[in-house]
Structure formats: C-alpha cells, structure tokens
Design a protein around this motif. Sequence first.
Motif, PDB file in Angstrom:
ATOM      1  N   TYR A  17     -53.878 -13.750 -27.411  1.00 39.85           N
ATOM      2  CA  TYR A  17     -54.336 -15.199 -27.221  1.00 39.85           C
ATOM      3  C   TYR A  17     -55.801 -15.162 -27.475  1.00 39.85           C
ATOM      4  CZ  TYR A  17     -50.249 -16.852 -25.107  1.00 39.85           C
ATOM      5  OH  TYR A  17     -48.761 -17.168 -24.673  1.00 39.85           O
ATOM      6  N   GLY A  18     -56.290 -16.173 -28.244  1.00 41.29           N
ATOM      7  CA  GLY A  18     -57.638 -16.377 -28.594  1.00 41.29           C
ATOM      8  C   GLY A  18     -58.405 -17.390 -27.248  1.00 41.29           C
ATOM      9  N   VAL A  19     -59.589 -16.786 -27.043  1.00 39.53           N
ATOM     10  CA  VAL A  19     -60.344 -17.639 -26.152  1.00 39.53           C
ATOM     11  C   VAL A  19     -61.626 -18.195 -26.712  1.00 39.53           C
ATOM     12  CG1 VAL A  19     -61.867 -17.366 -23.992  1.00 39.53           C
ATOM     13  CG2 VAL A  19     -59.953 -16.005 -23.934  1.00 39.53           C
ATOM     14  N   TYR A  20     -61.898 -19.846 -26.452  1.00 36.79           N
ATOM     15  CA  TYR A  20     -62.669 -20.413 -27.255  1.00 36.79           C
ATOM     16  C   TYR A  20     -63.900 -21.127 -26.451  1.00 36.79           C
ATOM     17  CZ  TYR A  20     -59.695 -19.636 -31.370  1.00 36.79           C
ATOM     18  OH  TYR A  20     -58.978 -19.192 -32.398  1.00 36.79           O
ATOM     19  N   GLU A  27     -64.474 -16.747 -28.981  1.00 33.53           N
ATOM     20  CA  GLU A  27     -65.313 -15.949 -27.922  1.00 33.53           C
ATOM     21  C   GLU A  27     -64.676 -14.535 -28.197  1.00 33.53           C
ATOM     22  OE1 GLU A  27     -65.728 -17.678 -24.292  1.00 33.53           O
ATOM     23  OE2 GLU A  27     -67.602 -18.976 -24.956  1.00 33.53           O
ATOM     24  N   LYS A  28     -63.493 -14.413 -27.650  1.00 33.81           N
ATOM     25  CA  LYS A  28     -62.777 -13.123 -27.479  1.00 33.81           C
ATOM     26  C   LYS A  28     -61.269 -13.279 -27.585  1.00 33.81           C
ATOM     27  CE  LYS A  28     -62.560 -13.105 -22.613  1.00 33.81           C
ATOM     28  NZ  LYS A  28     -63.117 -12.265 -21.464  1.00 33.81           N
ATOM     29  N   TYR A  29     -60.477 -12.125 -27.965  1.00 34.13           N
ATOM     30  CA  TYR A  29     -59.024 -12.124 -27.834  1.00 34.13           C
ATOM     31  C   TYR A  29     -58.720 -11.528 -26.419  1.00 34.13           C
ATOM     32  CZ  TYR A  29     -59.096 -12.987 -32.788  1.00 34.13           C
ATOM     33  OH  TYR A  29     -59.309 -13.437 -34.053  1.00 34.13           O
TER      34      TYR A  29
END
Lengths: 367, 122
Positions: A17-20, A27-29
């Motif tokens: 999942y991607g974190v935005y 921002e990060k996976y």
Amino acid sequence: MKDRVSSKILDNGAIRYGVYDENGNLEKYQYLKLEDEPVEEGSALNKANLLPDSVCNYIGIDTDSEPADALKAIAQIGRCGWSMLTQYREAGAYEWEVPDLYGDGKPYEIGVAVIGGGGGGTIATNEKGANISANGGASGYACYFTKAVIPSDTYNIVVGSGGIGSETKIVNSSSKISKSGKAGSTSSFDDATANGGAPGGSASLNSDNAWYNYYGAYGGQGADYASYAELAYRKRKTTPIGGETFFGVSYGDGTYFYSYSMGETLPYLCTNPFTGFPILAAGGSAVNQYGQESVEINGEYSSGSNIEYGSQTVSGGAEAIATVGTLPGCGGGATVFHYADSKNYHAAAAPGADGAVIIYVKGGVPT
Amino acid sequence: MKYVRLSDNTVAEVIPDYALPVSKWYGEKFAAQCVEAPDEVDQQWTYDPDTDTWAEPVEPEPDPDPQPVKPTLADRVTALESALSETDETAIALYESLESQQETNEAQDEALIELYELVGGE
C-alpha cells in the motif's frame, strides 16, 4: 469477471500500500496483511466465489462477463422464466441434437423463436430538388412456440438469409436511379416457419420524370419511406422497432399534411416472449441533399445484457451508406441521394440481416 | 435450375442452395409452396400454372402525384396530440432509465462499501 493480479505481494501474502501526505505526495510504501485472527475466514471476494465459469454458463453469459452482466441476465430470467440454450444467427442449414440437459434422458420443454431474414434496402437518386423516395427493408416475420423435446432427437433448422440491398457508384453522371432490394428468406425449425421481410420498394417514375414511392415494406416490423417532395421532406431518424407504427406526419411550415402508409407491422410478433424485450427492426432511411444534409439513422437499443443495432444509414457529402444491423432479421436501411453540381457519389442501401433460430429453456441452463 | 417459393403465383423468395432439398429442411406445408424454376427466375417473377411459363415482373403504371392537402383543424389537433403523446412517452422512458441507473449505482456503492470494509476500512 477477472481477479486482480498484484505484482507487489510478499511471500506471506502482505500486499503493498502507498502512504501519502495531504498534498498527495507519496511518502512511503507499506506492506499490509490482515492479522486479526478471525474465528471464521469467510469467503474471499474473487471470481471463483462470485462469478465462476459454471455460473456464467448456467445463466447464459460469457465467462469473462462482469457481475453487472450476471445481474442483468438473472433479472431477465426472472422476468420471463426462460434463458437461452443456443442460437443460430448465420444463414445456413443446421441439425440440432437435443442435449440431455438434466442427465436423466427425460423429455423437457423448450421455447423457440424463429425469425425470417430481413428485407434489403432500396436506393433512389435524382437531381437536387426533384421528388424522390425509397424504403428501408422490413424486418423478417417471426414465430414463437414451446415444444416438448426428447434428448438425442434431432431437428432441422434453416436460418434465412437477409435480402441484398441496392448500391450504385456514379462518376460524373446524372443518372436517375431507383433500385429495389431483395426480400429476406424464410427461417424454420422443424415444420414451423417464419417468412422473410419484404424489400424496400423501388421508386416509380412519375409524369414529372421524378421518382416517388409512398408505400412501406411489409414484415414483422414494417418500414416506411424517406422522400423529398416539393416543400417537404421526410427522413426516418430512428429505425422502427418493436411494433412501432406510423400513421402520418406534418411537414415544413405546417401548412401541409401528408399521411402515407407504412408497411404492415404485426406488433404481437415484435416482443420476444422468452425475454420480454422488443425484437424485429425495419431499415431506417436517410435523405442526402448533396452538400447540405447529413443524417444519421441510429437504431440502437438494449436487449437485456446486450446492445443490438438496427441498420444504420449515415449520409453526408458525396456518400449515403447504410450498414447492416446486428439484430437478427432486421431490415436494411435505405438511402436517398440528391446530386448537385458534382455528380460523383456513392449510394448504398444495406442488406437485411440474416434471420435466427433461438432456443430457450425454462430457468437456467444446467452445466 | 433453382427452387422458389410461390405466393399467389408470384415468386416470394428463391430458396437458398444451403436449404435444398426443400423436403428435407422445411415442413410439408412450406415445401408444398415451392417449385422448380429456370435459373433466370428471380423474386417477383410470376408463374402461370396453366401454361407452365414464367414472366418477369411488369413495371406498374405510375400513379398520379400525391397532392398535398391543407390539414383540417381536426388533423392538426390529432397531429399535435400525437406529438405530445410521444413526448410523454419519451419523458417516462428517460425517467425509468434514470431510475434504473440510480438503482444500479446504489447497488454498486453498497458493494464497494462492503468490499472496502472487508479489506480493512472502517
């Protein structure tokens, strides 16, 4: 329906999942996996559980159909209680062997729709401003019945061909042309038959040396005409379908009133009793005054989970071309062409569509 | 030679080659309407059973031009009523179509919410 195939999945089943941030910047996976220690795993939401091939076959839809298609098909079965077992939609002669659907060798009931080939469309050409008209072809006739059949018995089937449409290509000429299409041919299942539709009639030459024809073509769904006459012109902007009738129309500035006959239509044949949807479409027609008119005849309609088309005529510039429809037994579109200074043009009416023999069974189709 | 189906001694259709012999592929009643004909015979040709001869269709004499007539008041009212009726039917069809689409959208929304909850959403 197709399962989602991830390319970012760990051996333990965790999915990326991607974190935005609030501005939408990545921002990060992170890799996530349910760790809720369920007391019951439940059913996974995938094709195998939701819409497996066996269910698609049972309700008569393609195996790559989406759940929405399945819902539509189920609604259709619920509507009339029948689902399609098999269909023949190309002109030809076939032998159908009754399958042992229920594995017990016992007789069962089928529903049969027999649809004759559609009539071909007509073309008519003349100089700009002259009286002129042409008819689309009528749809084929239809018959519907139920019948008890025994597994392994065979039945002869004939799918009638659509009648040819007329066509002409003119180069630097001013010929007045009127060419009728041909009638569709008869379809049959065993001894039940449905005749083909009549072609669009050829126009006649009147005392002013102009073409006219004010009578429609007869069929299950009759066709009316396209014409250009003095102050008024008529063009069929929609393909008549499903028992549509036509009694008259007023034109131009409203000071004239014409009432011409449409070809025979038999409304009771124009709804398929096994689906509840309208069926049988006649050919539409288009009037093209060179360089002035651009007309599209659009016969689209929805028949449950499918979109089918009547014959379409598109005209503009130096062309007036009709295309054959996808609906079984639909009539071919007509074209009417006025040439002006340039006498190069291409006018083509459409052939009628081949008829069909469609076989239904009650409920779903067992796999 | 070919086979044709006659209706009132006029050729209604030429039987396609794939559907021959007629007696095999069609029922008895239909086959009884079919006869053998010379190759040049086509739709709308006529058959004289007394002389066993075939003839091309004759072009009909042109009818007089249809004359436009001024509509009576009743004609115009009828035409207007017909147009209004079609407008109503179109509006109803559009409404039903929108309603159906709305139901589909709601069902899809519910399915999506369930799916979201299943994958861990709240």
